[in-house]
Design an enzyme around this catalytic site. Structure first.
Site, PDB file in Angstrom:
ATOM      1  N   LYS A 280       0.849  -1.195   0.000  1.00 39.75           N
ATOM      2  CA  LYS A 280       0.000   0.000   0.000  1.00 39.75           C
ATOM      3  C   LYS A 280       0.884   1.244   0.000  1.00 39.75           C
ATOM      4  O   LYS A 280       1.963   1.224   0.576  1.00 39.75           O
ATOM      5  CB  LYS A 280      -0.858   0.036   1.271  1.00 39.75           C
ATOM      6  CG  LYS A 280      -1.997  -0.944   1.327  1.00 39.75           C
ATOM      7  CD  LYS A 280      -2.762  -0.774   2.643  1.00 39.75           C
ATOM      8  CE  LYS A 280      -3.836  -1.839   2.818  1.00 39.75           C
ATOM      9  NZ  LYS A 280      -4.928  -1.762   1.841  1.00 39.75           N
ATOM     10  N   ARG A 354      -9.979 -11.727   2.498  1.00 42.44           N
ATOM     11  CA  ARG A 354     -10.867 -12.803   2.026  1.00 42.44           C
ATOM     12  C   ARG A 354     -10.192 -14.167   2.096  1.00 42.44           C
ATOM     13  O   ARG A 354     -10.855 -15.189   2.196  1.00 42.44           O
ATOM     14  CB  ARG A 354     -11.347 -12.477   0.603  1.00 42.44           C
ATOM     15  CG  ARG A 354     -10.256 -12.360  -0.406  1.00 42.44           C
ATOM     16  CD  ARG A 354     -10.703 -11.640  -1.666  1.00 42.44           C
ATOM     17  NE  ARG A 354     -10.788 -10.186  -1.474  1.00 42.44           N
ATOM     18  CZ  ARG A 354     -11.154  -9.328  -2.422  1.00 42.44           C
ATOM     19  NH1 ARG A 354     -11.496  -9.764  -3.628  1.00 42.44           N
ATOM     20  NH2 ARG A 354     -11.201  -8.046  -2.179  1.00 42.44           N
TER      21      ARG A 354
HETATM   22  N1  BES Z   1      -7.856  -3.925   4.715  1.00 45.20           N
HETATM   23  C1  BES Z   1      -8.159  -3.526   3.396  1.00 45.20           C
HETATM   24  C2  BES Z   1      -9.522  -2.835   3.260  1.00 45.20           C
HETATM   25  C3  BES Z   1      -9.695  -1.537   4.002  1.00 45.20           C
HETATM   26  C4  BES Z   1      -9.606  -0.332   3.337  1.00 45.20           C
HETATM   27  C5  BES Z   1     -10.019  -1.525   5.354  1.00 45.20           C
HETATM   28  C6  BES Z   1      -9.791   0.865   4.016  1.00 45.20           C
HETATM   29  C7  BES Z   1     -10.212  -0.326   6.033  1.00 45.20           C
HETATM   30  C8  BES Z   1     -10.105   0.866   5.355  1.00 45.20           C
HETATM   31  C9  BES Z   1      -8.161  -4.747   2.472  1.00 45.20           C
HETATM   32  O1  BES Z   1      -7.328  -5.777   2.860  1.00 45.20           O
HETATM   33  C10 BES Z   1      -7.706  -4.296   1.129  1.00 45.20           C
HETATM   34  O2  BES Z   1      -6.596  -3.852   1.038  1.00 45.20           O
HETATM   35  N2  BES Z   1      -8.561  -4.427   0.130  1.00 45.20           N
HETATM   36  C11 BES Z   1      -8.242  -4.043  -1.196  1.00 45.20           C
HETATM   37  C12 BES Z   1      -8.717  -5.129  -2.134  1.00 45.20           C
HETATM   38  C13 BES Z   1      -8.237  -4.980  -3.547  1.00 45.20           C
HETATM   39  C14 BES Z   1      -6.744  -5.176  -3.619  1.00 45.20           C
HETATM   40  C15 BES Z   1      -8.949  -5.989  -4.416  1.00 45.20           C
HETATM   41  C16 BES Z   1      -8.947  -2.723  -1.474  1.00 45.20           C
HETATM   42  O3  BES Z   1     -10.056  -2.528  -0.999  1.00 45.20           O
HETATM   43  O4  BES Z   1      -8.364  -1.881  -2.162  1.00 45.20           O
HETATM   44 MN    MN Z   2      -5.332  -5.514   2.184  1.00 40.59          MN
END
Ligand code: BES
Ligand code: MN
Ligand code: ZN
Length: 506
Positions: A280, A354
């Site tokens: 990230k 997931r």
């Molecule tokens: N933990 C994040 C989701 C999240 C985002 C939680 C903001 C709290 C606040 C999750 O693991 C994630 O990174 N999801 C990605 C999925 C994508 C790579 C398909 C996302 O939502 O961008």
């Molecule tokens: Mn994530």
């Protein structure tokens, strides 16, 4: 945390550092809420004072008045409850009271004792006021140094909530017990989420829950790496293998006698989400200690249900891992075998939630519960869709998703259903494995839900198990200003929804 006392004394003569009253918006401006029982002259004085300072009684607007004649408390705090609509049902009214009491409790931090005279004095509204006051009176000061301890304000000491219930009555005692269990659970979940990720990692998370469960009616098993391997939990192991802090699965069982139903609860417990190799950007990582809020909600809710001896059996699965970039970290292109044997092609290591949840859902399925509910800070897409005050609900059974929606909304966890149309599944077809863990970019919350659905199976009689999925990515952590009874930082999202849902089966 703020202590609770229920009382049926008159607001004017109640001894406290402050008296909290409700104001409503009228055409002529702010006025004390009808039903506030004060001497006439006192009411007139307060209404005039509200007009003089230009109070409007907007929702959560706080006005402080000192030396009000006829009132024992040296400080009167008038809080707006916001515009009331004729369509407002009981749940809306209760939520407005919770928020007003929470805003007042926040404004009274550092004080020893405040009396709350909001609402109509009924058991329901008394409970709502007490809940808001206790939740608003939360503070996380564990990591403040000595200097900050002096300047930082402690939460309000005691909330004396005034109503018509006789404080020694059976009803008042039961109400107090429930309020303490519920707000204590929200507060525990908030503490877990607020604890920094160098202190709270899979092993220490499991230890905290083990400590808190000792002496309770919850029994618990902690699976380490070796056990996870023996059990074939490839999802949790795959996500956890990039961290020097190994993953854990905590299985919590609460088995009351004469249980009327059995629920399986699965929580996402990523103690820190760096994104893994698909790392990230720094700014998106700052709040990623909150990525275990689902597991925290499950743990806290089950402990509260046991404390209250709710006659519903519950099995909880806390899927704990840290998503890091170590040299053994999972790669895009890897194929992982999950609990139950399905294979998954890894596409984006930041879609880790997931994967750990899939193992938890497969394990929950094996117990043939009456319903499975999972809760996870799963997708940024859910935040885009519903904002940061409404959690998303998906599922495979409309009567269950309706039930979850009702229970959570009434409990104060605002929620809204999202669909999972059939066409999404085909976007996750993989040439090398049974399924990819991501699909098309649009409708990301629904894609994630569609992936999870694959891991919820049939019960021992071959019937599909009803399942609901709660995406709390937006609601788990408040990085903006505090509002109502929601502090900055961890919110405890979903704890009250899960407790209320389980109670609905009792
Ligand atoms: N933990 C994040 C989701 C999240 C985002 C939680 C903001 C709290 C606040 C999750 O693991 C994630 O990174 N999801 C990605 C999925 C994508 C790579 C398909 C996302 O939502 O961008
Ligand atoms: Mn994530
Ligand atoms: Zn995550």
């Amino acid at each position: 945390m703020t202590e609770l006392t229920l009382a049926d004394s008159a607001p004017a003569s109640t001894k406290a550092d402050a008296l909290v009253l409700a104001a409503v918006k009228q055409d002529s401006g702010a006025a004390l809420a009808p039903g506030t029982t004060l001497p006439k002259a006192t009411t007139r004085h307060i209404d005039e004072a509200l007009a003089a300072v230009g109070a409007e009684a907007g929702a959560e607007e706080v006005t402080k008045l000192s030396g009000v004649p006829g009132i024992s408390a040296p400080l009167v705090l008038v809080v707006g409850t916001g515009p009331q609509s004729t369509e407002d049902g009981l749940a809306r009214t209760e939520e407005r009271l919770r928020r007003a009491a929470g805003a007042a409790a926040r404004a009274l931090s550092g004080r020893a004792k405040a009396a709350f005279a909001l609402g109509d004095g009924s058991a329901e509204q008394t409970a709502a006021v007490a809940e808001g006051a206790l939740l608003g009176g939360y503070a996380f000061q564990t990591f403040h140094g000595a200097g900050k301890q002096d300047s930082a304000k402690a939460p309000l000491g005691t909330a004396v909530v005034l109503g018509s219930l006789k404080p020694r009555s059976k009803e008042a005692k039961a109400l107090t017990a429930r309020l303490k269990a519920v707000t204590g659970a929200v507060s525990y979940a908030r503490d877990l989420v607020n604890t920094p990720p160098n202190v709270l990692y899979p092993e220490s998370f499991a230890e905290s829950v083990t400590r808190r469960a000792s002496g309770s009616k919850v029994s618990l098993e902690v699976w380490d790496t070796e056990r996870l391997e023996a059990e074939g939990c490839g999802g949790i192991l795959g996500v956890g293998q990039g961290s020097g802090r190994p993953p854990r699965l905590v299985v919590m069982s609460y088995r009351p006698r004469k249980a009327t139903a059995h629920l399986g609860l699965v929580g996402k417990g990523i103690t820190f989400d760096s994104g893994g190799l698909c790392i990230k950007p720094g700014a998106s990582m700052v709040t990623m200690k909150c990525d275990m809020a689902g597991a925290a909600a499950v743990a806290a809710a089950i402990l509260a249900l046991a404390e209250l001896e709710v006659p519903v059996a519950v099995t909880g699965y806390l899927c704990l891992a840290e998503n890091m970039t170590g040299d053994l970290a999972q790669r895009p292109g890897d194929v992982v075998t999950m609990r139950g044997g399905k294979t998954v092609e890894i596409i984006n290591t930041d879609a880790e939630g997931r994967l750990v949840m899939a193992d938890g859902l497969a394990l929950a399925t094996e117990q043939s519960p009456d319903a499975i509910v999972d809760i996870a800070t799963l997708t940024g897409a859910c935040v885009i869709a519903l904002g940061d005050r409404t959690l998303g609900i998906m599922g495979n059974d409309e009567s269950l998703t309706d039930r979850v929606h009702q229970a959570s909304s009434n409990a104060g966890d605002s929620s809204w259903p999202l669909p999972m149309p059939e066409e999404i599944r085909a976007t996750m077809d993989s040439p090398v494995a049974d399924i990819k863990h991501t699909g098309e970019r649009s409708a990301g919350a629904m894609v994630a839900g569609t992936f999870l659905r694959e891991f919820v199976g049939k019960d021992a009689d071959g019937q599909q198990i009803p399942w609901a999925h709660l995406d709390i990515a937006g609601t788990a952590f408040n990085d903006k200003a505090p509002w109502g009874y929601t502090p900055k930082g961890a919110t405890g999202s979903g704890v009250r929804a899960l407790i209320a849902l389980a109670e609905s089966y009792a």
